[in-house]
Design a protein around this motif. Structure first.
Motif, short mmCIF file in Angstrom:
data_model
loop_
_atom_site.label_atom_id
_atom_site.label_comp_id
_atom_site.label_asym_id
_atom_site.label_seq_id
_atom_site.Cartn_x
_atom_site.Cartn_y
_atom_site.Cartn_z
N VAL A 14 0.73 -1.26 -0.05
CA VAL A 14 0.10 0.29 -0.05
C VAL A 14 0.96 1.20 0.05
N THR A 15 0.64 2.30 -0.58
CA THR A 15 1.27 3.38 -0.91
C THR A 15 0.43 4.77 -0.42
N LEU A 16 1.23 5.41 0.52
CA LEU A 16 0.59 6.56 1.22
C LEU A 16 1.00 7.56 -0.01
N PRO A 17 -0.22 8.16 -0.67
CA PRO A 17 0.21 9.38 -1.77
C PRO A 17 0.53 10.53 -0.79
N ARG A 18 1.51 11.21 -1.75
CA ARG A 18 1.87 12.45 -1.33
C ARG A 18 0.66 13.41 -1.02
N GLY A 19 0.76 14.08 0.08
CA GLY A 19 -0.41 14.87 0.39
C GLY A 19 -1.36 14.34 1.41
N ALA A 20 -1.38 12.86 1.50
CA ALA A 20 -2.47 12.11 2.06
C ALA A 20 -1.80 12.20 3.45
N ASP A 21 -3.00 12.26 4.46
CA ASP A 21 -2.50 12.23 6.10
C ASP A 21 -2.51 10.73 6.66
N PHE A 22 -3.31 9.94 6.17
CA PHE A 22 -3.64 8.68 6.67
C PHE A 22 -3.88 7.48 5.48
N LEU A 23 -3.25 6.22 5.76
CA LEU A 23 -3.81 5.11 5.25
C LEU A 23 -4.76 4.23 6.07
N VAL A 24 -6.04 4.08 5.55
CA VAL A 24 -6.77 3.33 6.19
C VAL A 24 -7.04 1.99 5.61
N HIS A 25 -6.68 0.96 6.63
CA HIS A 25 -6.39 -0.33 6.04
C HIS A 25 -8.02 -0.74 6.60
N ARG A 26 -8.80 -1.13 5.79
CA ARG A 26 -10.19 -1.90 6.08
C ARG A 26 -9.81 -3.36 5.97
N LEU A 44 -11.19 -1.29 11.24
CA LEU A 44 -10.53 -0.05 10.32
C LEU A 44 -9.08 0.21 11.12
N VAL A 45 -7.96 0.24 10.62
CA VAL A 45 -6.82 0.59 10.93
C VAL A 45 -6.23 2.01 10.45
N ALA A 46 -6.21 2.91 11.18
CA ALA A 46 -5.73 4.20 10.46
C ALA A 46 -4.40 4.42 10.81
N CYS A 47 -3.75 4.45 9.83
CA CYS A 47 -2.16 4.30 9.76
C CYS A 47 -1.66 5.75 9.38
N SER A 48 -1.14 6.52 10.24
CA SER A 48 -0.70 7.96 9.91
C SER A 48 0.81 8.01 9.50
N ARG A 49 0.94 9.15 8.66
CA ARG A 49 2.40 9.25 8.22
C ARG A 49 3.34 9.04 9.55
N HIS A 50 2.93 9.57 10.61
CA HIS A 50 4.02 9.26 11.59
C HIS A 50 4.11 7.69 11.78
N PHE A 51 3.14 7.23 11.94
CA PHE A 51 3.23 5.81 12.22
C PHE A 51 4.40 4.97 11.22
N MET A 52 4.14 5.49 9.86
CA MET A 52 5.08 4.79 8.97
C MET A 52 6.59 5.27 9.01
N GLU A 53 6.65 6.37 9.93
CA GLU A 53 8.11 6.80 10.10
C GLU A 53 8.38 6.10 11.43
N LEU A 54 7.43 5.65 12.28
CA LEU A 54 7.92 5.01 13.54
C LEU A 54 8.14 3.51 13.40
N PHE A 55 7.64 2.74 12.48
CA PHE A 55 7.34 1.37 12.21
C PHE A 55 8.22 1.03 11.04
N PRO A 56 8.73 -0.09 10.84
CA PRO A 56 9.47 -0.73 9.61
C PRO A 56 8.28 -0.78 8.58
N PRO A 57 8.69 -0.67 7.23
CA PRO A 57 7.79 -0.65 6.25
C PRO A 57 6.87 -2.05 6.19
N GLU A 58 7.34 -2.87 6.49
CA GLU A 58 6.76 -4.39 6.24
C GLU A 58 6.03 -4.63 7.82
N ALA A 59 5.01 -4.67 7.75
CA ALA A 59 4.17 -5.08 9.13
C ALA A 59 3.18 -6.10 8.99
N GLN A 60 2.95 -6.88 9.99
CA GLN A 60 1.73 -7.70 10.01
C GLN A 60 0.78 -7.22 10.90
#
Lengths: 177, 201
Positions: A86-98, A137-153
């Motif tokens: 999944v890709t967080l587009p530039r300008g987006a704040d959150f990825l939401v995993h349903r 629904l898991v709301a994954c913020s840009r901050h989380f993506m900086e905190l956590f490794p890119p591959e996650a379960q």
């Protein structure tokens, strides 16, 4: 007013849940007491933070509210046991995993974010879910993506009313555009 | 707010003979009339009052920029009144400040527009002591901590702060008693505060 003011009283004060005369007495006290003013400011900081929070495990209404406030979210529908990139587009704040699943009869949902080798990065016990829509629904913020490794379960542990448990794993590779 | 001049308050000439101490900041007010306000106890006074004024305004207006405006306006009013010797009881300038705040918030609610000419020295002073923007918590940390609360506790806090529901409304929404809502709410706030201010989640 009993100084220092009790935490519960400060919460009731900040949430406008006190009779006016009591609130006014506290207000007067706060202008004379640095300690209680500081404690109130800490309560206020939490309250004002919650006002803007998007819960990491959310409900549809949370997502709708965030959208209404101008938060930019990209929603991905994911099924268990499949790997998704999944890709967080530039300008987006959150990825939401349903995260799709069968939540009928589920009493509690515990959710964990893990590395592929099983190390737990974050856990969300007794998380909210939408049984009718069959999704968490898991709301994954840009901050989380900086905190956590890119591959996650993301592992969902469901417990039904009889105590029976089952789990589902979603493997997600996060990318920043 | 425009209370009567108080004969007991030190005038500019008398200011060296009477030096009450503020309950809010402990400073002496004997130099209220010091030409350079930035060096006077007024600065200490404003520094002590500014965060409380902002907190008051934020609680009532729920708007940080409005709270910042109220803070500036209130401090200027207090400085001006102090220099003019028009604070009724200088020992309780904090009460005077609260009165100013109540007046200003009421005027904001009535939609009154202020068009004041600020006295430049007072404005310089108050701008110096304005607290930084309201304490911002680390959004990611707050979210992670928030996610660790029980689902029901999260919902109580979201309804409280995002929907501005009172305890009775939340009780109806979540099939709880209002008393139980209050208990859940303050415990959840406490847990969230411990998590946010304490060890990483």
């Amino acid at each position: 007013v009993n100084c220092p003011l009790e935490f519960e009283l400060l919460v009731r004060y900040w949430t406008h849940d006190l009779p006016e005369t009591e609130a006014e007495a506290i207000e007067e006290h706060l202008f004379t007491c640095a300690q209680c003013a500081s404690a109130t400011a800490r309560v206020a900081a939490i309250g004002e933070g919650v006002r803007e929070v998007v819960p990491p495990v959310a409900l549809e209404r949370d997502i709708a509210r965030a959208r209404a406030l101008g938060v930019i979210l990209v929603v991905n529908d994911l099924s268990p046991d499949e790997e998704a990139i999944v890709t967080l587009p530039r300008g987006a704040d959150f990825l939401v995993h349903r995260l799709r699943g069968d939540f009928r009869g589920t009493r509690t949902l515990d959710l964990e974010v893990r590395t592929p080798d099983g190390a737990v990065l974050a856990s969300f016990p007794d998380a909210p879910f939408d049984a009718d829509a069959g999704a968490a629904l898991v709301a994954c913020s840009r901050h989380f993506m900086e905190l956590f490794p890119p591959e996650a379960q993301i592992v969902l542990h469901q417990t039904d009313s009889s105590g029976a448990e089952r789990s589902a794993t979603f493997t997600i590779v996060h990318e920043l555009e | 707010m425009d209370g009567p001049r108080n004969a007991g308050l030190p005038s500019r000439k008398e200011s060296t003979t009477h030096a009450p101490t503020h309950t809010c900041c402990g400073c002496s007010m004997r130099q209220w009339s010091t030409p350079d306000l930035r060096r006077s106890p007024l600065r200490m006074l404003c520094s002590a009052l500014a965060p409380r004024i902002r907190l008051y305004a934020l609680r009532h207006l729920r708007d940080e920029s409005a709270a910042a405006d109220i803070t500036q306006e209130a401090l200027i009013t207090i400085v001006e009144r102090a220099r003019e010797g028009r604070i009724e009881n200088p020992d309780h300038v904090d009460r005077f400040a609260l009165g100013v705040c109540r007046n200003l918030v009421a005027r904001v609610r009535r939609g009154e527009v202020r068009t004041r000419r600020f006295e430049s020295a007072a404005r310089m002073l108050t701008e110096e002591v304005l607290p930084p923007a309201f304490t911002r918590l680390d959004a990611a940390r707050l979210a992670l901590c928030f996610g660790q609360l029980r689902a029901r506790d999260q919902r109580v806090l979201l309804l409280t702060f995002q929907e501005d529901f009172g305890a009775d409304d939340i009780a109806t929404e979540l099939s709880m008693s209002p008393g139980n809502v209050r208990v859940v709410r303050h415990r959840a706030m406490s847990a969230l505060q411990r998590c946010v201010e304490g060890a990483p989640p």
